[in-house]
Design a protein around this motif. Sequence first.
Motif, short mmCIF file in Angstrom:
data_model
loop_
_atom_site.label_atom_id
_atom_site.label_comp_id
_atom_site.label_asym_id
_atom_site.label_seq_id
_atom_site.Cartn_x
_atom_site.Cartn_y
_atom_site.Cartn_z
N TRP A 5 0.73 -1.37 0.07
CA TRP A 5 0.04 0.02 -0.10
C TRP A 5 0.91 1.23 0.06
O TRP A 5 1.69 1.32 0.81
N VAL A 6 0.47 2.07 -1.00
CA VAL A 6 1.39 3.36 -0.93
C VAL A 6 0.82 4.37 0.08
O VAL A 6 -0.62 4.90 -0.08
N ASN A 7 1.51 4.78 1.12
CA ASN A 7 0.72 5.81 2.22
C ASN A 7 0.80 7.04 1.39
O ASN A 7 -0.03 7.83 1.84
N ARG A 8 2.02 7.59 0.92
CA ARG A 8 2.19 8.70 0.08
C ARG A 8 3.21 8.88 -0.62
O ARG A 8 4.00 8.17 -0.83
N LEU A 9 2.90 9.60 -1.89
CA LEU A 9 3.93 9.75 -3.13
C LEU A 9 3.97 11.40 -3.41
O LEU A 9 2.93 12.07 -3.43
N ARG A 10 5.17 11.94 -3.38
CA ARG A 10 5.25 13.28 -3.39
C ARG A 10 6.51 13.33 -4.54
O ARG A 10 7.74 12.90 -4.23
N PRO A 11 6.22 13.96 -5.60
CA PRO A 11 7.36 14.09 -6.52
C PRO A 11 8.19 15.23 -6.07
O PRO A 11 8.20 15.96 -5.18
N GLY A 12 9.75 15.16 -6.39
CA GLY A 12 10.60 16.14 -6.06
C GLY A 12 11.50 16.81 -7.38
O GLY A 12 10.81 16.64 -8.47
N GLU A 13 12.48 17.23 -7.36
CA GLU A 13 13.47 17.69 -8.33
C GLU A 13 13.54 16.69 -9.34
O GLU A 13 14.17 15.52 -9.03
N ALA A 14 13.57 17.06 -10.51
CA ALA A 14 13.86 16.10 -11.59
C ALA A 14 15.37 15.52 -11.44
O ALA A 14 16.25 16.32 -11.17
N GLY A 15 15.63 14.28 -11.68
CA GLY A 15 17.04 13.88 -11.84
C GLY A 15 17.30 13.11 -10.41
O GLY A 15 18.34 12.63 -10.52
N ARG A 16 16.50 13.41 -9.26
CA ARG A 16 16.88 12.77 -8.07
C ARG A 16 16.45 11.62 -8.03
O ARG A 16 15.38 11.31 -8.39
N PRO A 17 17.15 10.57 -7.26
CA PRO A 17 16.40 9.08 -7.25
C PRO A 17 15.37 9.22 -6.18
O PRO A 17 15.41 10.13 -5.01
N TRP A 18 14.55 8.46 -6.25
CA TRP A 18 13.24 8.31 -5.34
C TRP A 18 13.69 7.97 -3.82
O TRP A 18 14.76 7.11 -3.81
N LEU A 19 13.31 8.58 -2.74
CA LEU A 19 13.30 7.98 -1.38
C LEU A 19 12.30 7.22 -1.01
O LEU A 19 11.09 7.56 -1.17
N VAL A 20 12.52 5.92 -0.65
CA VAL A 20 11.61 4.94 -0.40
C VAL A 20 11.61 4.32 1.17
O VAL A 20 12.67 4.14 1.46
N TRP A 21 10.69 4.87 1.60
CA TRP A 21 10.55 4.93 3.27
C TRP A 21 9.85 3.54 3.83
O TRP A 21 8.65 3.36 3.38
N LEU A 22 10.52 2.91 4.70
CA LEU A 22 9.96 1.61 5.06
C LEU A 22 9.71 1.73 6.51
O LEU A 22 11.13 1.75 7.19
N HIS A 23 8.65 1.72 7.15
CA HIS A 23 8.43 1.81 8.75
C HIS A 23 8.91 0.39 9.28
O HIS A 23 9.21 -0.43 8.93
N GLY A 24 8.69 0.66 10.74
CA GLY A 24 9.25 -0.73 11.52
C GLY A 24 7.94 -1.47 11.84
O GLY A 24 6.60 -0.94 11.40
N LEU A 25 7.80 -2.51 12.55
CA LEU A 25 6.78 -3.37 12.98
C LEU A 25 5.61 -2.47 13.72
O LEU A 25 6.10 -1.83 14.80
N LEU A 26 4.34 -2.88 13.38
CA LEU A 26 3.04 -2.11 14.27
C LEU A 26 3.01 -0.65 13.76
O LEU A 26 2.08 -0.15 14.06
N GLY A 27 4.04 -0.11 12.91
CA GLY A 27 3.94 1.26 12.44
C GLY A 27 3.21 1.31 11.14
O GLY A 27 2.32 0.42 10.80
N SER A 28 3.19 2.54 10.66
CA SER A 28 2.77 2.87 9.46
C SER A 28 3.65 3.85 8.52
O SER A 28 4.34 4.48 9.43
N GLY A 29 3.35 4.40 7.23
CA GLY A 29 4.15 5.37 6.57
C GLY A 29 3.85 6.81 7.27
O GLY A 29 4.88 7.58 7.33
N ASP A 30 2.85 6.72 8.18
CA ASP A 30 2.73 8.11 9.01
C ASP A 30 3.71 8.07 9.92
O ASP A 30 3.98 9.56 10.40
N ASP A 31 4.52 7.39 10.36
CA ASP A 31 5.62 7.33 11.17
C ASP A 31 6.66 8.41 10.66
O ASP A 31 7.46 8.87 11.42
#
Length: 256
Positions: free
Chosen positions: A4-30
């Motif tokens: 499930w994609v919690n949130r997706l936000r574009p940034g400056e062109a040419g930068r690699p994406w930062l992909v954020w993975l939370h811990g057990l019991l959490g969510s992307g909101d963390d």
Amino acid sequence: MKWWVNRLRPGEAGRPWLVWLHGLLGSGDDWAPVLPYFDAWPLAVLDLPGHGAFCSMPPESFDSVSLGLTQTLASLGIEHYILIGYSLGGRIAFYHACRDRPAGLRGLFVEGAHPGLDNQADRDDRLRHDRAWAQRFAQQPLWQVLDDWYRQPVFGDLSDPQRRELVALRGHNQGTAIAAMLDATSLARQPDFLPSLQGLTLPFGYLCGERDGKFSALARQGALPCSLVPGAGHNAHRAEPAAFAAELLSLLAPLY
């Protein structure tokens, strides 16, 4: 199984994406307190299987978790990315980087994640430990299990109000889904990635709170490139988001 994609936000062109993975019991909101410091970067914040909108769809193994991550990124059109993972999210990132070795991965940065156990006796002990917790999550009232969960030594820096806040925050989870995720991704089932991490050729950083004695010791013993977050314990990005972001930004700077 895509995540499930919690949130997706574009940034400056040419930068690699930062992909954020939370811990057990959490969510992307963390990650919300940290994200404003990364306005220039494209961000993909994901909810782990068994959590958030996918709480009824826990995985069967590390392989299926990593495959789901690959499928999710492909479905989003993300080709070049950097993984940032906390605790369980960090261990999943280890697996993805060291086992799957995706061509599009440009960097690996983890917070308070165990690189793996190097002997069978420790794995057997850990499996018994995790199965006991999984049984409790599946069978007992969630609030009761969570209260005991956050009394474990690794969370020893939490005050009573902070622990009560986390118990309330994590109460949205489904105990059976957490139990399945805990069993499928037990540290006992994770390979020992320390040799692979020591030999990584892509940019790699290990972050932990300066008061997180267990994981700072693991980093030292494994000769991992460790950045300490001042004033923080195990969950550094929650306790000190500005300090955590400053450390991570310094690690990311050479990548763009």
